[in-house]
Motif scaffolding. Structure first.
Motif, PDB file in Angstrom:
ATOM      1  N   ASN A   1     -13.692   2.721 -13.602  1.00 27.75           N
ATOM      2  CA  ASN A   1     -12.869   1.657 -14.192  1.00 27.75           C
ATOM      3  C   ASN A   1     -12.156   2.075 -15.471  1.00 27.75           C
ATOM      4  N   ARG A   2     -12.741   2.991 -16.236  1.00 28.69           N
ATOM      5  CA  ARG A   2     -12.147   3.352 -17.533  1.00 28.69           C
ATOM      6  C   ARG A   2     -11.595   4.771 -17.557  1.00 28.69           C
ATOM      7  N   ILE A   3     -12.486   5.726 -17.203  1.00 31.23           N
ATOM      8  CA  ILE A   3     -12.095   7.128 -17.406  1.00 31.23           C
ATOM      9  C   ILE A   3     -11.008   7.548 -16.418  1.00 31.23           C
ATOM     10  N   MET A   4     -11.204   7.204 -15.136  1.00 24.50           N
ATOM     11  CA  MET A   4     -10.228   7.643 -14.132  1.00 24.50           C
ATOM     12  C   MET A   4      -8.820   7.098 -14.374  1.00 24.50           C
ATOM     13  N   PRO A   5      -8.653   5.764 -14.660  1.00 24.72           N
ATOM     14  CA  PRO A   5      -7.288   5.290 -14.936  1.00 24.72           C
ATOM     15  C   PRO A   5      -6.644   5.985 -16.133  1.00 24.72           C
ATOM     16  N   SER A   6      -7.453   6.291 -17.172  1.00 26.57           N
ATOM     17  CA  SER A   6      -6.881   6.971 -18.343  1.00 26.57           C
ATOM     18  C   SER A   6      -6.448   8.383 -17.987  1.00 26.57           C
ATOM     19  N   LEU A   7      -7.326   9.075 -17.228  1.00 21.38           N
ATOM     20  CA  LEU A   7      -6.938  10.424 -16.779  1.00 21.38           C
ATOM     21  C   LEU A   7      -5.726  10.339 -15.855  1.00 21.38           C
ATOM     22  N   GLY A   8      -5.677   9.246 -15.065  1.00 22.62           N
ATOM     23  CA  GLY A   8      -4.569   9.037 -14.128  1.00 22.62           C
ATOM     24  C   GLY A   8      -3.253   8.944 -14.871  1.00 22.62           C
ATOM     25  N   LYS A   9      -3.282   8.285 -16.029  1.00 22.36           N
ATOM     26  CA  LYS A   9      -2.049   8.148 -16.815  1.00 22.36           C
ATOM     27  C   LYS A   9      -1.576   9.526 -17.259  1.00 22.36           C
ATOM     28  N   TYR A  10      -2.559  10.354 -17.629  1.00 25.10           N
ATOM     29  CA  TYR A  10      -2.236  11.696 -18.092  1.00 25.10           C
ATOM     30  C   TYR A  10      -1.697  12.559 -16.940  1.00 25.10           C
ATOM     31  N   ILE A  11      -2.388  12.476 -15.776  1.00 20.49           N
ATOM     32  CA  ILE A  11      -2.030  13.370 -14.663  1.00 20.49           C
ATOM     33  C   ILE A  11      -0.831  12.847 -13.866  1.00 20.49           C
TER      34      ILE A  11
ATOM     35  N   THR B   1       0.842  -1.192   0.000  1.00 19.42           N
ATOM     36  CA  THR B   1       0.000   0.000   0.000  1.00 19.42           C
ATOM     37  C   THR B   1       0.880   1.246   0.000  1.00 19.42           C
ATOM     38  N   HIS B   2       1.941   1.171   0.812  1.00 20.09           N
ATOM     39  CA  HIS B   2       2.936   2.221   0.906  1.00 20.09           C
ATOM     40  C   HIS B   2       3.466   2.573  -0.485  1.00 20.09           C
ATOM     41  N   PHE B   3       3.742   1.550  -1.304  1.00 24.15           N
ATOM     42  CA  PHE B   3       4.302   1.789  -2.627  1.00 24.15           C
ATOM     43  C   PHE B   3       3.285   2.405  -3.580  1.00 24.15           C
ATOM     44  N   VAL B   4       1.993   2.129  -3.346  1.00 23.47           N
ATOM     45  CA  VAL B   4       0.968   2.744  -4.195  1.00 23.47           C
ATOM     46  C   VAL B   4       0.897   4.235  -3.890  1.00 23.47           C
ATOM     47  N   PHE B   5       0.922   4.606  -2.601  1.00 19.87           N
ATOM     48  CA  PHE B   5       0.710   6.003  -2.230  1.00 19.87           C
ATOM     49  C   PHE B   5       1.965   6.858  -2.352  1.00 19.87           C
ATOM     50  N   ASP B   6       3.132   6.298  -1.999  1.00 16.69           N
ATOM     51  CA  ASP B   6       4.330   7.134  -1.946  1.00 16.69           C
ATOM     52  C   ASP B   6       4.664   7.866  -3.257  1.00 16.69           C
ATOM     53  N   PRO B   7       4.647   7.169  -4.416  1.00 16.92           N
ATOM     54  CA  PRO B   7       5.030   7.868  -5.639  1.00 16.92           C
ATOM     55  C   PRO B   7       4.060   8.990  -6.014  1.00 16.92           C
TER      56      PRO B   7
ATOM     57  N   GLY C   1       1.044  10.055 -14.827  1.00 20.73           N
ATOM     58  CA  GLY C   1       2.007   9.341 -15.667  1.00 20.73           C
ATOM     59  C   GLY C   1       1.908   7.840 -15.466  1.00 20.73           C
ATOM     60  N   ASP C   2       0.851   7.363 -14.797  1.00 19.61           N
ATOM     61  CA  ASP C   2       0.723   5.939 -14.486  1.00 19.61           C
ATOM     62  C   ASP C   2      -0.756   5.621 -14.203  1.00 19.61           C
ATOM     63  N   LYS C   3      -1.255   4.552 -14.864  1.00 22.66           N
ATOM     64  CA  LYS C   3      -2.652   4.165 -14.653  1.00 22.66           C
ATOM     65  C   LYS C   3      -2.842   3.408 -13.348  1.00 22.66           C
ATOM     66  N   GLU C   4      -1.755   2.823 -12.841  1.00 21.05           N
ATOM     67  CA  GLU C   4      -1.850   1.805 -11.784  1.00 21.05           C
ATOM     68  C   GLU C   4      -2.541   2.273 -10.494  1.00 21.05           C
ATOM     69  N   PRO C   5      -2.170   3.456  -9.921  1.00 19.74           N
ATOM     70  CA  PRO C   5      -2.821   3.868  -8.669  1.00 19.74           C
ATOM     71  C   PRO C   5      -4.337   3.986  -8.811  1.00 19.74           C
ATOM     72  N   LEU C   6      -4.806   4.468  -9.957  1.00 18.82           N
ATOM     73  CA  LEU C   6      -6.249   4.642 -10.146  1.00 18.82           C
ATOM     74  C   LEU C   6      -6.944   3.310 -10.446  1.00 18.82           C
ATOM     75  N   ARG C   7      -6.196   2.405 -11.109  1.00 23.64           N
ATOM     76  CA  ARG C   7      -6.722   1.049 -11.333  1.00 23.64           C
ATOM     77  C   ARG C   7      -6.901   0.344  -9.999  1.00 23.64           C
ATOM     78  N   TYR C   8      -5.881   0.497  -9.137  1.00 20.92           N
ATOM     79  CA  TYR C   8      -5.933  -0.107  -7.798  1.00 20.92           C
ATOM     80  C   TYR C   8      -7.131   0.453  -7.024  1.00 20.92           C
ATOM     81  N   LEU C   9      -7.329   1.777  -7.142  1.00 22.60           N
ATOM     82  CA  LEU C   9      -8.443   2.423  -6.443  1.00 22.60           C
ATOM     83  C   LEU C   9      -9.776   1.807  -6.893  1.00 22.60           C
ATOM     84  N   ALA C  10      -9.962   1.695  -8.211  1.00 28.01           N
ATOM     85  CA  ALA C  10     -11.225   1.149  -8.746  1.00 28.01           C
ATOM     86  C   ALA C  10     -11.442  -0.286  -8.259  1.00 28.01           C
TER      87      ALA C  10
END
Ligand SMILES: C[S@@+](CC[C@H](N)C(=O)[O-])C[C@H]1O[C@@H](n2cnc3c(N)ncnc32)[C@H](O)[C@@H]1O
Length: 248
Positions: free
Chosen positions: A173-183, A6-12, A185-194
């Motif tokens: 599931n779709r829009i937030m991870p894509s926006l996450g990549k833009y904002i 969890t630490h690694f998801v939030f820290d970056p 630079g990585d889809k993963e934290p938002l994918r994890y959130l969903a």
């Protein structure tokens, strides 16, 4: 996910965390935290602990929107706490920061090292879902609260109305991870959130978990059409009442 993972998801994402929070919730996150605080109807001399405090938004909201004078924010991530301290320095001149005591602690909510029966109020906003050993965390919260002390938990959920639920799932599931990549630079934290919101909503009976940990007067309120749920509970609180929380 372990606490370390969890630490690694939030820290970056620490530096962009606040911006992300406000952007993805369209600013409604401030309103959810305010509702949490209003539900306690806090008094000036009550001792408050905010678990999984992140960059301190619940802590600052307490100081701004209630007469509470002493509050502790606790988080596993030192980077989050660093940012909370920087925000505190930035807010130093504000009238609502005067004569207030704010403490920060970097530690695991499962084993805080804080004294038993020390707090009137414990809160946790959008954090309990991420704690791998939730049973241990709830037992720890129960230990930390004074008799008749109150717990308030905010957590994401899914709307019960299908007309809202379907578009929200699409957003999550779709829009937030894509926006996450833009904002970010990585889809993963938002994918994890969903994923974690879906799991939490569908698989976890949190009211029962609170009851098993010994909490009483458990009350669940949906906010913003069910996007978020507020749980309130009392430690051995036969006579405790909450201030009412209006559903919106
Ligand atoms: C989604 S953020 C919520 C932050 C804040 N409460 C808010 O309202 O914005 C979740 C926070 O929980 C923290 N966290 C996760 N597991 C934890 C644990 N076991 N103990 C303490 N903090 C933890 C993370 O470091 C992160 O800062």
């Amino acid at each position: 996910m372990s606490d370390q993972e969890t630490h690694f998801v939030f820290d970056p994402m620490v530096r962009k965390y606040d911006r992300c929070n406000h952007f993805f919730s369209l600013g409604v996150d401030h309103f959810w935290r305010k509702k949490l605080i209003e539900a306690f109807h806090p008094h000036p001399h009550q001792q408050v602990l905010d678990l999984c405090c992140g960059t301190g938004d619940v802590v600052f909201s307490f100081l701004k929107n209630s007469p509470v004078q002493s509050i502790t924010g606790l988080d596993l991530s030192a980077s989050m706490i660093d940012l909370a301290r920087k925000k505190q320095t930035r807010y130093r001149g504000r009238s609502w920061m005067q004569k207030k005591n704010t403490f920060w602690k970097v530690t695991n909510a499962v084993q805080t090292g804080l004294d038993s029966n020390g707090f009137d109020i414990v809160t946790c906003a959008f954090g309990i879902r991420n704690i791998s050993n939730r049973t241990a965390a709830l037992n720890e919260i129960h230990r930390l609260l004074k008799t008749q002390g109150k717990l308030g938990i905010l957590e994401f959920s899914l709307p019960s109305n299908p007309l809202l639920r379907y578009p929200y799932r699409l957003y999550l599931n779709r829009i937030m991870p894509s926006l996450g990549k833009y904002i970010l630079g990585d889809k993963e934290p938002l994918r994890y959130l969903a994923q974690s919101i879906g799991h939490w909503h569908n698989e976890v009976d949190f009211s029962s978990e609170l009851a098993q940990a010994g909490f009483k007067l458990i009350r669940k309120t949906s906010l913003t059409g069910g996007l978020v749920t507020l749980w309130m509970a009392v430690k051995d609180g036969v006579f405790s009442v909450y201030s009412s929380v209006e559903q919106d």
